[in-house]
Write a protein that holds these residues in place. Structure first.
Motif, short mmCIF file in Angstrom:
data_model
loop_
_atom_site.label_atom_id
_atom_site.label_comp_id
_atom_site.label_asym_id
_atom_site.label_seq_id
_atom_site.Cartn_x
_atom_site.Cartn_y
_atom_site.Cartn_z
N ARG A 171 0.84 -1.10 0.11
CA ARG A 171 -0.05 0.05 0.13
C ARG A 171 0.95 1.07 -0.02
N ALA A 172 0.87 2.27 0.69
CA ALA A 172 1.47 3.43 0.80
C ALA A 172 1.48 3.69 2.38
N PHE A 173 2.71 3.89 2.89
CA PHE A 173 2.84 4.52 4.29
C PHE A 173 3.77 5.76 4.24
N PRO A 174 3.71 6.47 5.21
CA PRO A 174 4.20 7.82 5.29
C PRO A 174 5.71 7.73 5.58
N GLU A 175 6.32 6.84 6.20
CA GLU A 175 7.63 6.86 6.64
C GLU A 175 8.62 5.64 6.02
N LEU A 176 9.80 5.62 6.12
CA LEU A 176 10.77 4.80 5.20
C LEU A 176 10.87 3.46 5.99
#
Length: 367
Positions: free
Chosen positions: A131-136
């Motif tokens: 999915r997309a997440f905000p942190e690396l």
């Protein structure tokens, strides 16, 4: 099986990636245009099945980093992530055999395709977030033992920085975020250098193909005048995600949005068409929790996507507007993202949420 991406595939892939992006990951239209330009110029983009890479192949993840709202105003040229790849190769003294998406959502499903076209290497069909997440650090690569650094960060002005925090992926995120903010709030990275064996062990497999097929499903439903979200739910049953459902249909009556600490953050409020229900969705680049009439109906790491109610086209966080007629759609996460070690890294507490994670299918059954 591996295949070459065609020009006709790109709109479907962008549409499906925006669904998986859960409101974040960057505007997929920008990435779509960059990929289409590569293909129109005769470049090839091979999508390589994870089972077909060699264990000793060298693979580097590439992506955009920063606030999606900034990318809308600071459109990339397409060379930034390639510059990061080359800088990391030089730093490590090794040449990448392939690249892989950091995440399969939004713009970041597209950036590795541009890198592959420009660098002449394949893209592995998988990613590190599903999915997309905000942190690396919120990547299955890191969850299952791969170090994210050394990492290269580049901007549109040709500046490049190497970040090396050893095994500390959380600190890598902090340092890279600070550099990205100094680069104007959006930059392009090469990270998680790993072997083919690492990819096979830690990646969420075949998510590029999944995004492509999600986009096709929505397009075909529209062409046949079918309910696109009903068709999407039927398609997902036979994937590693398994469950997709409409959480509510209604109209956006309020949006609060701001950029803070390098993230696009805020809330969207949706009122049902009959006026009897209210849903409040919190986002931090991506949608992370949805309350309906005060009760949780979906929570990270499960996916929460806001789509146009009639077309099924996804709406990113930066594009949410008062008056839009929408459906809020939930998708369950695959098994590799549900382990205790995975939830420790990108479960609700990682976003400052106090509610516990309950699987989407369980919450849906209880409604």
């Amino acid at each position: 099986m591996s295949f070459y991406l065609s020009l006709d595939d790109v709109p479907d892939l962008a549409r499906g990636a925006a669904i998986l992006g859960t409101g974040g990951g960057g505007d997929p239209l920008i990435g779509r245009l960059l990929v289409e330009e590569c293909l129109k110029n005769g470049k090839k983009i091979e999508i390589l099945d994870p089972t077909e890479i060699d264990d000793d192949d060298f693979v580097i993840a590439t992506a955009m980093m920063g606030a999606p709202t900034v990318v809308v105003e600071k459109v990339p040229a397409g060379s930034e992530a390639v510059r990061s790849l080359r800088a990391l190769e030089k730093h490590l003294g090794k040449t990448a055999d392939a690249t892989i998406p950091m995440e399969c959502g939004g713009l970041n499903s597209m950036i590795p395709l541009v890198v592959a076209a420009e660098a002449g290497i394949p893209v592995v069909d998988g990613d590190g977030m599903g999915r997309a997440f905000p942190e690396l650090q919120m990547e299955t690569f890191g969850v299952y033992g791969v170090s994210g650094s050394p990492l290269a960060v580049s901007d549109e002005n040709g500046h490049t920085c190497i970040v090396d925090t050893g095994q500390d992926n959380q600190r890598m995120e902090t340092f890279a975020r600070a550099v990205t903010i100094k680069m104007g709030g959006a930059a392009y990275i090469a990270e998680y250098p790993m072997s083919g064996a690492d990819v096979k062990r830690t990646a969420i497999r075949n998510t590029v193909t999944l995004a492509l097929n999600i986009g096709r499903t929505l397009r075909k439903a529209k062409d046949k005048h079918l309910d696109p979200l009903a068709e999407l739910s039927a398609f997902l049953k036979d994937t590693i995600y398994g469950h997709g459902t409409v959480l509510m249909r209604g109209k956006i009556v309020d949006v609060e949005r701001f950029v803070r600490d390098g993230f696009t953050q805020g809330f969207a409020t949706v009122e049902s068409f009959d006026g009897g229900h209210e849903m409040r969705i919190q986002f931090r680049n991506e949608n992370v929790i949805a309350h309906k009439n005060g009760a949780v109906v979906a929570i990270v790491p499960d996916l929460i996507t806001i789509v146009d109610v009639d077309l099924g086209t996804p709406i990113t966080s930066e594009a949410l507007r008062f008056g839009q007629r929408v459906a809020v759609y939930g998708i369950s996460t695959p098994a590799i993202m549900r382990t205790p070690e995975a939830l420790q890294v990108f479960g609700p507490q990682a976003f400052g949420l106090h509610e516990p994670w309950v699987a989407l299918e369980e919450l849906s059954a209880a409604r």
